[in-house]
Design an enzyme around this catalytic site. Structure first.
Site, PDB file in Angstrom:
ATOM      1  N   THR A  50     -23.135   0.307   0.588  1.00  0.00           N
ATOM      2  CA  THR A  50     -22.257  -0.278   1.621  1.00  0.00           C
ATOM      3  C   THR A  50     -21.325   0.764   2.220  1.00  0.00           C
ATOM      4  O   THR A  50     -20.651   0.488   3.204  1.00  0.00           O
ATOM      5  CB  THR A  50     -21.414  -1.428   1.044  1.00  0.00           C
ATOM      6  OG1 THR A  50     -20.785  -0.972  -0.161  1.00  0.00           O
ATOM      7  CG2 THR A  50     -22.259  -2.645   0.752  1.00  0.00           C
ATOM      8  N   GLY A  51     -21.280   1.935   1.614  1.00  0.00           N
ATOM      9  CA  GLY A  51     -20.430   2.995   2.162  1.00  0.00           C
ATOM     10  C   GLY A  51     -21.220   3.861   3.118  1.00  0.00           C
ATOM     11  O   GLY A  51     -22.436   3.712   3.245  1.00  0.00           O
ATOM     12  N   LYS A  65     -15.080   9.229 -22.136  1.00  0.00           N
ATOM     13  CA  LYS A  65     -14.931   9.440 -23.584  1.00  0.00           C
ATOM     14  C   LYS A  65     -15.308  10.880 -23.946  1.00  0.00           C
ATOM     15  O   LYS A  65     -14.574  11.582 -24.634  1.00  0.00           O
ATOM     16  CB  LYS A  65     -15.837   8.439 -24.313  1.00  0.00           C
ATOM     17  CG  LYS A  65     -15.856   8.580 -25.803  1.00  0.00           C
ATOM     18  CD  LYS A  65     -16.861   7.588 -26.407  1.00  0.00           C
ATOM     19  CE  LYS A  65     -17.294   8.062 -27.775  1.00  0.00           C
ATOM     20  NZ  LYS A  65     -18.412   7.286 -28.285  1.00  0.00           N
ATOM     21  N   TYR A 125     -20.929 -10.853  -9.153  1.00  0.00           N
ATOM     22  CA  TYR A 125     -19.756  -9.997  -8.922  1.00  0.00           C
ATOM     23  C   TYR A 125     -18.656 -10.313  -9.928  1.00  0.00           C
ATOM     24  O   TYR A 125     -18.166  -9.437 -10.630  1.00  0.00           O
ATOM     25  CB  TYR A 125     -19.272 -10.233  -7.496  1.00  0.00           C
ATOM     26  CG  TYR A 125     -18.110  -9.358  -7.061  1.00  0.00           C
ATOM     27  CD1 TYR A 125     -18.308  -8.016  -6.752  1.00  0.00           C
ATOM     28  CD2 TYR A 125     -16.825  -9.884  -6.933  1.00  0.00           C
ATOM     29  CE1 TYR A 125     -17.253  -7.218  -6.329  1.00  0.00           C
ATOM     30  CE2 TYR A 125     -15.767  -9.099  -6.504  1.00  0.00           C
ATOM     31  CZ  TYR A 125     -15.982  -7.766  -6.201  1.00  0.00           C
ATOM     32  OH  TYR A 125     -14.931  -6.974  -5.774  1.00  0.00           O
ATOM     33  N   TYR A 138     -13.762   0.233 -25.042  1.00  0.00           N
ATOM     34  CA  TYR A 138     -13.765   1.705 -25.153  1.00  0.00           C
ATOM     35  C   TYR A 138     -12.363   2.206 -25.497  1.00  0.00           C
ATOM     36  O   TYR A 138     -12.202   3.205 -26.197  1.00  0.00           O
ATOM     37  CB  TYR A 138     -14.254   2.362 -23.854  1.00  0.00           C
ATOM     38  CG  TYR A 138     -15.746   2.583 -23.837  1.00  0.00           C
ATOM     39  CD1 TYR A 138     -16.630   1.548 -23.561  1.00  0.00           C
ATOM     40  CD2 TYR A 138     -16.286   3.843 -24.117  1.00  0.00           C
ATOM     41  CE1 TYR A 138     -18.001   1.746 -23.556  1.00  0.00           C
ATOM     42  CE2 TYR A 138     -17.655   4.046 -24.112  1.00  0.00           C
ATOM     43  CZ  TYR A 138     -18.510   3.001 -23.830  1.00  0.00           C
ATOM     44  OH  TYR A 138     -19.871   3.210 -23.823  1.00  0.00           O
TER      45      TYR A 138
END
Ligand code: NAD
Ligand code: UDP
Length: 313
Positions: free
Chosen positions: A37-38, A105, A145, A159
């Site tokens: 979409t960019g 990480k 979404y 995380y």
């Protein structure tokens, strides 16, 4: 100090303006995008800058680089685009988060997630505070979404807890401004383009549903402030403008500001379209010393000027 910063989804509406701001602040920026979409066009003016690098890559695939910070924005944001290939949307949110968190990480980078007010679904608590767990239909058309972004938040927290990754979760409320794609499908760009062309304004439902619209510069300031907080701040933090308007009020404002002869036409409300949306930004005020500075009128005037200029060409 010059930092090396990765922006995923950097060729999109928000990402391209974030890249520009970070370069202006004296940092080195790597912009990663698959151009779903960019557009390259959004960042082409940055290509001459020796501190800017543009990479075509899909975040569902692992990516290795050494950076100090990662802004993870890669994900289509407009309902028509994220519903076009819903499986890909989930993969982008979830596998993109896994890949970027794994990278963070490994290289001990700070990482900020562009989450969304959609995690609140069709909210039963109003305005929405970060403590509210939301009301999302897990099997509806928006789930690719909403649930993708919710799973990404869970991954970020895990995380952090399990591996001490330095995370920031930003819940973005409806954001608009220059560089939105004219065919993006979201309400502000649709209505402005329709008004400027004197075409019908496509109102979904009766137009009484509300949204709170934030100008893109305010969002970018909030994102950078959040990234710069100490490691003890993980979020989630709402970043949005509490000014709440019905979609009909938005249409009326745009018709008035453009001097358009457009008329509203009413179309069916899409499934699971949330009825109301307003951020509680007490946390952002307290923790980031941040609040939006640009009200809807001022932001619409700037955005209309942008669309006028691109529609002329
Ligand atoms: P956008 O569609 O303009 O930008 C998204 C960018 O991500 C695009 O450049 C697109 O090509 C890229 N992208 C999509 N899938 C990708 C993939 N698999 N790999 C690499 N790049 C990929 O939308 P935006 O409004 O700039 O949104 C940016 C981020 O902010 C998104 O994560 C979105 O969910 C979030 N957000 C935006 C809003 C808003 O109102 N604009 C509200 C809440 C959250
Ligand atoms: N909307 C509308 N006409 C349009 C596009 C959107 O009435 O041409 C409505 C849509 O149904 C929703 C609101 O405007 O109630 C905001 O839609 P958008 O797609 O911009 O964002 P989101 O629903 O994800 O908040």
């Amino acid at each position: 100090m010059r930092k090396k910063i990765l922006v995923t989804g950097g060729a999109g509406f928000i990402g391209s303006q974030l890249c520009e701001r970070l370069l202006n602040d004296g940092h080195e920026v790597i912009c990663l995008d698959n151009y779903f979409t960019g557009q390259k066009q959004n960042v082409v003016h940055l290509l001459d800058n020796p501190y800017f690098e543009l990479i075509r890559h899909d975040v569902t695939m692992p990516f290795f680089i050494e950076v100090d910070e990662i802004y993870n924005l890669a994900c289509p944001a407009s309902p028509i685009h994220y519903q076009y290939n819903p499986i890909k949307t989930i993969k982008t949110s979830v596998m993109g988060a896994v890949n970027m968190l794994g990278l963070a990480k490994r290289i001990n980078a700070k990482i900020l997630q562009a989450s969304t007010s959609e995690v609140y679904g069709d909210p039963q608590v109003h305005p929405q505070t970060e403590e509210y767990w939301g009301n999302v239909n897990p099997i509806g058309p928006r789930a690719c979404y909403d649930e993708g972004k919710r799973c990404a938040e869970a991954l970020f927290m895990n995380y952090h807890r399990q591996n001490d990754v330095r995370i920031k979760i930003m819940r973005i409320f409806n954001t608009y401004g220059p560089k939105m794609h004219p065919n993006d499908g979201r309400v502000v760009s649709n209505f402005i383009v329709q008004a400027l062309k004197n075409e019908d304004i496509t109102m979904y439902g009766d137009g009484n549903q509300t949204r709170s619209f934030q100008y893109v510069d305010d969002l970018i300031e909030g994102a950078i402030r959040l990234m710069n907080t100490g490691d003890e701040i993980t979020g989630p933090i709402n970043i949005g403008n509490p000014g709440e308007f019905t979609i009909r009020e938005l249409a009326e404002k745009i018709i008035q500001l453009t001097g358009s002869s457009s008329k509203m036409i009413f179309m069916p409300l899409p499934a699971d379209d949330p009825m109301q949306r307003q951020p509680d930004i007490a946390k952002a005020r307290e923790i980031l010393g941040w609040e939006p500075k640009i009200d809807l009128n001022e932001g619409l005037i700037k955005t209309i000027a942008y669309f006028e200029s691109i529609l002329k060409n």
